[in-house]
Design an enzyme around this catalytic site. Structure first.
Site, short mmCIF file in Angstrom:
data_model
loop_
_atom_site.label_atom_id
_atom_site.label_comp_id
_atom_site.label_asym_id
_atom_site.label_seq_id
_atom_site.Cartn_x
_atom_site.Cartn_y
_atom_site.Cartn_z
N CYS A 133 0.83 -1.21 0.00
CA CYS A 133 0.00 0.00 0.00
C CYS A 133 0.86 1.26 0.00
CB CYS A 133 -0.93 -0.02 1.21
SG CYS A 133 -1.95 1.45 1.34
N CYS A 136 -0.42 4.12 2.12
CA CYS A 136 -0.15 3.98 3.56
C CYS A 136 1.32 4.23 3.86
CB CYS A 136 -0.50 2.58 4.06
SG CYS A 136 -1.98 1.86 3.37
N ASP A 137 2.22 3.68 3.06
CA ASP A 137 3.62 3.60 3.46
C ASP A 137 4.59 4.41 2.59
OD1 ASP A 137 2.87 1.83 5.47
OD2 ASP A 137 3.02 0.11 4.14
#
Ligand code: NDP
Length: 304
Positions: A133, A136-137
């Site tokens: 992701c 997200c990261d």
């Protein structure tokens, strides 16, 4: 007879439980084999509103569970083995233990799982440089080199998003032609920070405690080389966890549950869906939570 059963304990299921419990529906939530869902397996969640310092994924999910229970939701740690759904009648849910639960309404919030390469090194380095992701990261890789695996729209989207942070993004694709739509492919291929390694398979992710590179093998010549990088984003698509509902709920070609007219309604009256199992596009914790809220409101109206 239960009024409302919710299957799934990620942000969609637990938010549905909070809303349904506060509406006095006394919901029973079946948590599945990964209570709290995929977020419990990530480290820091920095994009869930309300937590300016970020929050640990496991803690976020435990907070949601506590909140649902506080209002009277009952949470059962069990896995569903079979469902017999009806259009406007009784919904039957069979657990692994053999117990059969009858419900007037059902919310399906079973999620989706990213597809992985299936390497031992990938498993070992998840959350230590290996992610599925970028939203997200991605920010953890500012000014670093990253590799994206895959050749579909997800891979192009992840690669383009990562250019905001990374110094270089290398896409490794197993064929010499992208599966992605023309527009996404062109955007990625024209980006100065993105380069491509074609017709190649990642055979190993290098590094002990953190990623130091990937080993790729050319599918034609068999030749191997190492690409140094600090992050690896696996973007091979998602598989919705909807096997149980095949033949009963209408689904897209990729197996995601089809919703009616921008609601949480499925093709069966009394059966609602929320979260990633019905969302091919966004797949975020906050969008899942929002759709769980919608499903609880739709279920409440149906039961009313
Ligand atoms: P896809 O199934 O379309 O693509 C998956 C990619 O991963 C393919 O290139 C496939 O290779 C590759 N792959 C799969 N398994 C492996 C493996 N074991 N090793 C190496 N490579 C592998 O999934 P997407 O998530 O990209 O897209 C799903 C749907 O969602 C599509 O309809 C897409 O258009 C849509 N979508 C749209 C977006 C947008 O419009 N912005 C964004 C994201 C998705 P191969 O090509 O060889 O099969």
């Amino acid at each position: 007879m239960e009024k409302l059963v919710i299957i799934g304990s990620g942000p969609a299921g637990l938010t549905a439980a909070v809303y349904a419990a506060r509406a006095n529906l006394n919901p029973l939530l079946i948590a599945g084999n990964l209570p709290g869902g995929l977020l419990t397996q990530t480290s820091e969640v920095e994009n869930f509103p309300g937590f300016p310092e970020g929050i640990n994924g496991f803690e976020l999910m435990m907070n949601m569970q506590t909140q649902a229970e506080k209002f009277g939701a009952r949470i059962e740690i069990a896995t569903v083995s079979k469902v017999e759904l009806s259009d406007g009648g009784t919904q039957q849910i069979t657990l692994d233990s053999g117990e059969v639960i009858a419900a007037q309404a059902l919310i399906v919030a079973t999620g989706a799982s990213p597809r992985w390469l299936g390497l031992e090194s990938e498993e070992r380095l998840k959350n230590c440089g290996v992610s599925a992701c970028a939203t997200c990261d991605g920010a953890f890789f500012t000014d670093q080199k990253v590799v994206v695996a895959g050749g579909g729209d997800s891979a192009m989207e992840e690669a383009l998003f990562l250019t905001k942070f990374a110094s270089q993004v290398t896409v490794v694709h197993r064929r010499n032609e992208l599966r992605a739509s023309k527009i996404m492919a062109e955007r990625a291929m024209n980006h100065p920070k993105i380069d491509f390694v074609w017709n190649a398979q990642i055979t190993e992710i290098m590094g002990e405690d953190e990623v130091s590179g990937v080993k790729v093998k050319d599918n034609a010549s068999g030749e191997e080389k190492i690409i140094p990088c600090q992050g690896v984003f696996v973007a091979l698509g998602h598989s919705p966890s909807t096997e149980l509902f095949k033949g009963q709920l209408e689904m897209t070609d990729h197996g995601f549950i089809k919703l009616q007219h921008n609601t949480s309604l499925t093709n069966l009256a009394g059966v609602f869906a929320a979260g990633d199992c019905a969302d091919e596009r966004y797949r975020q914790a906050i969008t899942a939570a929002g759709s769980g809220c919608r499903a609880a409101i739709d279920a409440e109206r149906y039961l009313g």
